[in-house]
Design an enzyme around this catalytic site. Structure first.
Site, PDB file in Angstrom:
ATOM      1  N   ASP A  15       0.805  -1.227   0.000  1.00  0.00           N
ATOM      2  CA  ASP A  15       0.000   0.000   0.000  1.00  0.00           C
ATOM      3  C   ASP A  15       0.836   1.274   0.000  1.00  0.00           C
ATOM      4  O   ASP A  15       0.421   2.296   0.541  1.00  0.00           O
ATOM      5  CB  ASP A  15      -0.976   0.027   1.203  1.00  0.00           C
ATOM      6  CG  ASP A  15      -1.814  -1.234   1.274  1.00  0.00           C
ATOM      7  OD1 ASP A  15      -2.300  -1.660   0.211  1.00  0.00           O
ATOM      8  OD2 ASP A  15      -1.937  -1.802   2.360  1.00  0.00           O
ATOM      9  N   GLU A  16       2.001   1.218  -0.618  1.00  0.00           N
ATOM     10  CA  GLU A  16       2.851   2.411  -0.686  1.00  0.00           C
ATOM     11  C   GLU A  16       2.378   3.364  -1.786  1.00  0.00           C
ATOM     12  O   GLU A  16       2.905   4.472  -1.915  1.00  0.00           O
ATOM     13  CB  GLU A  16       4.316   2.026  -0.967  1.00  0.00           C
ATOM     14  CG  GLU A  16       4.977   1.175   0.107  1.00  0.00           C
ATOM     15  CD  GLU A  16       4.798  -0.312  -0.161  1.00  0.00           C
ATOM     16  OE1 GLU A  16       4.055  -0.679  -1.094  1.00  0.00           O
ATOM     17  OE2 GLU A  16       5.392  -1.121   0.573  1.00  0.00           O
ATOM     18  N   LYS A  18       1.983   2.087  -5.130  1.00  0.00           N
ATOM     19  CA  LYS A  18       2.784   1.637  -6.281  1.00  0.00           C
ATOM     20  C   LYS A  18       2.088   1.878  -7.612  1.00  0.00           C
ATOM     21  O   LYS A  18       2.736   2.214  -8.593  1.00  0.00           O
ATOM     22  CB  LYS A  18       3.069   0.128  -6.166  1.00  0.00           C
ATOM     23  CG  LYS A  18       4.046  -0.218  -5.071  1.00  0.00           C
ATOM     24  CD  LYS A  18       4.284  -1.701  -5.014  1.00  0.00           C
ATOM     25  CE  LYS A  18       3.131  -2.492  -4.450  1.00  0.00           C
ATOM     26  NZ  LYS A  18       2.819  -2.237  -3.048  1.00  0.00           N
ATOM     27  N   GLY A  42      -3.976  -4.567  -4.594  1.00  0.00           N
ATOM     28  CA  GLY A  42      -5.012  -3.647  -5.046  1.00  0.00           C
ATOM     29  C   GLY A  42      -4.331  -2.360  -5.443  1.00  0.00           C
ATOM     30  O   GLY A  42      -3.931  -1.589  -4.583  1.00  0.00           O
ATOM     31  N   HIS A  43      -4.125  -2.170  -6.737  1.00  0.00           N
ATOM     32  CA  HIS A  43      -3.401  -0.984  -7.193  1.00  0.00           C
ATOM     33  C   HIS A  43      -4.371   0.006  -7.820  1.00  0.00           C
ATOM     34  O   HIS A  43      -5.117  -0.338  -8.718  1.00  0.00           O
ATOM     35  CB  HIS A  43      -2.315  -1.386  -8.199  1.00  0.00           C
ATOM     36  CG  HIS A  43      -1.244  -2.238  -7.573  1.00  0.00           C
ATOM     37  ND1 HIS A  43      -0.366  -2.999  -8.298  1.00  0.00           N
ATOM     38  CD2 HIS A  43      -0.911  -2.436  -6.283  1.00  0.00           C
ATOM     39  CE1 HIS A  43       0.454  -3.631  -7.467  1.00  0.00           C
ATOM     40  NE2 HIS A  43       0.137  -3.307  -6.240  1.00  0.00           N
ATOM     41  N   THR A 130      -5.760 -11.619   3.129  1.00  0.00           N
ATOM     42  CA  THR A 130      -6.823 -11.008   2.331  1.00  0.00           C
ATOM     43  C   THR A 130      -7.929 -12.030   2.039  1.00  0.00           C
ATOM     44  O   THR A 130      -8.952 -11.683   1.462  1.00  0.00           O
ATOM     45  CB  THR A 130      -6.273 -10.475   0.989  1.00  0.00           C
ATOM     46  OG1 THR A 130      -5.685 -11.571   0.282  1.00  0.00           O
ATOM     47  CG2 THR A 130      -5.224  -9.402   1.211  1.00  0.00           C
ATOM     48  N   ARG A 144       4.030 -29.390  -4.880  1.00  0.00           N
ATOM     49  CA  ARG A 144       4.005 -30.036  -6.196  1.00  0.00           C
ATOM     50  C   ARG A 144       2.664 -30.684  -6.540  1.00  0.00           C
ATOM     51  O   ARG A 144       2.596 -31.722  -7.172  1.00  0.00           O
ATOM     52  CB  ARG A 144       5.165 -31.030  -6.321  1.00  0.00           C
ATOM     53  CG  ARG A 144       6.497 -30.298  -6.260  1.00  0.00           C
ATOM     54  CD  ARG A 144       7.637 -31.151  -5.873  1.00  0.00           C
ATOM     55  NE  ARG A 144       7.488 -31.605  -4.504  1.00  0.00           N
ATOM     56  CZ  ARG A 144       8.372 -32.331  -3.853  1.00  0.00           C
ATOM     57  NH1 ARG A 144       9.465 -32.701  -4.457  1.00  0.00           N
ATOM     58  NH2 ARG A 144       8.174 -32.689  -2.614  1.00  0.00           N
ATOM     59  N   THR A 238       3.118 -12.299   3.344  1.00  0.00           N
ATOM     60  CA  THR A 238       2.384 -12.979   2.280  1.00  0.00           C
ATOM     61  C   THR A 238       3.225 -14.200   1.871  1.00  0.00           C
ATOM     62  O   THR A 238       4.279 -14.456   2.464  1.00  0.00           O
ATOM     63  CB  THR A 238       2.076 -12.022   1.112  1.00  0.00           C
ATOM     64  OG1 THR A 238       1.154 -12.677   0.226  1.00  0.00           O
ATOM     65  CG2 THR A 238       3.330 -11.605   0.353  1.00  0.00           C
ATOM     66  N   THR A 300      -9.873  -5.358   0.843  1.00  0.00           N
ATOM     67  CA  THR A 300     -10.733  -5.849   1.925  1.00  0.00           C
ATOM     68  C   THR A 300     -11.511  -4.738   2.632  1.00  0.00           C
ATOM     69  O   THR A 300     -12.417  -5.031   3.411  1.00  0.00           O
ATOM     70  CB  THR A 300      -9.875  -6.562   2.994  1.00  0.00           C
ATOM     71  OG1 THR A 300      -8.890  -5.633   3.450  1.00  0.00           O
ATOM     72  CG2 THR A 300      -9.174  -7.782   2.429  1.00  0.00           C
ATOM     73  N   ASP A 332       1.768  14.929   1.458  1.00  0.00           N
ATOM     74  CA  ASP A 332       0.741  15.900   1.863  1.00  0.00           C
ATOM     75  C   ASP A 332      -0.032  15.454   3.106  1.00  0.00           C
ATOM     76  O   ASP A 332      -0.554  16.291   3.841  1.00  0.00           O
ATOM     77  CB  ASP A 332      -0.240  16.137   0.709  1.00  0.00           C
ATOM     78  CG  ASP A 332      -0.839  14.837   0.200  1.00  0.00           C
ATOM     79  OD1 ASP A 332      -0.053  13.924  -0.134  1.00  0.00           O
ATOM     80  OD2 ASP A 332      -2.075  14.718   0.154  1.00  0.00           O
TER      81      ASP A 332
END
Ligand code: IMP
Length: 420
Positions: A15-16, A18, A42-43, A130, A144, A238, A300, A332
């Site tokens: 969540d940076e 990206k 989630g982008h 998630t 496998r 993850t 989510t 900001d």
């Protein structure tokens, strides 16, 4: 002629921001490639009036000249991918540009159930996943029994693989009756795979043909370095590799193919789900960051935990990825804080500690405070437009992380991304 791969990677717990940074850098590339993760990402990107929420398709979808690749290290929910492609097509995105590696593994409806069951089995200490079945899909790959996309291309092979993986899942669950009806699931998966068929390519050949043709490829990280399976805050991570090493294993290239690595940091820190968070603010300042930064999960909707910038974790992430420069987002959001904190040290008693020790009861984070700035900086368009204290904050982060900040954002619009 030989092309190369640069990378844009998240350096915190995801969540940076990206999506829009990838969208910005993508102008200079021919291909943008995801190398890990699935639709747990989630982008969000906004270009003018257009707003897109992407989960699996790389964040350069609004960039018409760029090819979009979902690489071998990713996991693909067939129906989710088709829905995402349909949504993109509706807003005029040419989805013929999207290709999926035959080596990416598929996420089945079973996997979401197994995800829930494994969270439940952890009792009072769930990961806070998630819930999209990402962990169980990667676990099946390592065990496998997983199904690579390439195995969906032949009906008989696919049916056999589905039967085999179902029998493993039945044995893994205390109550297998919670699994979706097999025949129905099988038909759904076959139908979805048939619709995705033309987008599935030889993933290794795809990348190497483009490198050989001198193309410029941008590797788009998902999640963040501190969620990496090997180097994140294990076990609260993850299940994929989010670090630069994941580019090699997730696209099938050697390290010599990789050039520049841009690290994305939010100007403060957030985290969704459980696990250590040394700079977390559990007070009114944390609530204020959450409100000002609209820190609620894209996938989510969960409220994100918020805290100050953690320079120790930031340096650790920079080293893990061989990072060359920084893009700093959401500066900001810090406007109006009387003082702005930065975590500058971890301690365990008298000695320095590492992030891996953050769950120790005596672990302590040291915070340094800088004077804040009252001005709303959302309208800044050049570094010189920033108040002195905001410039001081940027300079302090650069010196603590040891990297130049080459881009920073002060708002959601494209013009609010400023070259430093
Ligand atoms: P999973 O990836 O669903 O297994 O979740 C494991 C952990 O990673 C949880 O703490 C999630 O909240 C977190 N996570 C997974 N994907 C993202 C992401 O894109 N942004 C932020 N956190 C994520």
């Amino acid at each position: 002629m030989s092309g190369h791969i640069d990378a844009v990677l998240g350096m915190q717990w995801g969540d940076e921001g990206k999506g829009r940074i990838v969208d910005w850098y993508a102008r200079d590339y021919d291909v943008v490639a995801r190398f890990g993760g699935g639709d747990n990402a989630g982008h969000r990107i906004e270009v003018g009036e257009q707003k897109l929420a992407l989960r699996l398709v790389p964040s350069a979808a609004l960039n018409p000249s760029v090819e979009l690749f979902v690489g071998s290290g990713c996991v693909v929910n067939l129906e989710g991918a088709l829905e995402e492609l349909a949504r993109l097509s509706e807003v005029g995105v040419d989805i013929e540009r999207v290709r999926f590696s035959d080596r990416a593994h598929i996420v089945l409806p079973d996997h979401a159930l197994l995800d829930r069951a494994s969270e439940h089995a952890r009792g009072g200490a769930p990961i806070g996943t998630t819930g999209r079945g990402i962990g169980p899909t990667y676990a099946d790959r390592v065990s496998r029994v997983g199904i690579p996309l390439g195995q969906t291309l032949d009906e008989r092979t696919f049916r056999n693989a589905l039967r085999a993986i179902r029998s493993v899942h039945e044995r893994a669950l205390q109550d297998p009756s919670v699994l979706p009806d097999f025949a129905e699931m099988e038909e759904r998966m076959l139908a979805a795979a048939a619709r995705l068929r033309t987008a599935i390519v030889d993933g290794v050949g795809y990348i190497h043909a483009r490198l050989a043709a001198g193309k410029r490829i941008l590797a788009e990280g998902a999640q963040g370095t501190l969620l990496d399976i090997s180097f994140g805050s294990y076990p609260y991570v993850t299940s994929s590799q989010c670090t630069a090493g994941g580019i090699c294993t997730g696209l099938g290239v050697g390290p010599s193919a990789i050039g520049r690595v841009i690290g994305i940091y939010k100007a403060y820190t957030t985290r969704v789900g459980s696990g250590p968070f040394p700079s977390e603010l559990l007070d009114a300042e944390g609530d204020r960051l959450r409100d000002a930064g609209r820190e609620f999960g894209t996938v989510t909707g969960r409220p994100r935990r918020c805290g100050w910038f953690d320079a120790v974790a930031a340096r650790y992430a920079a080293a893990l990825n061989g990072t060359h420069a920084v893009a700093l987002t959401k500066l900001d959001v810090l406007s109006g804080f009387e003082r702005v904190g930065i975590v500058t040290g971890y301690r365990l008693g008298e000695r320095e500690a590492t992030l891996a020790e953050a769950m120790h009861p005596d672990f302590r984070a040291e915070v340094e405070f800088l004077d804040g700035w009252a001005e709303d900086i959302g309208g800044a368009r050049r570094p010189a437009d920033l108040p002195m204290n905001a410039r001081r904050y940027i300079a302090r982060l650069e010196s603590l992380v040891g990297l130049p900040i080459e881009l920073f954002s002060v708002g959601p619009e494209r013009e609010a991304l400023i070259k430093a």
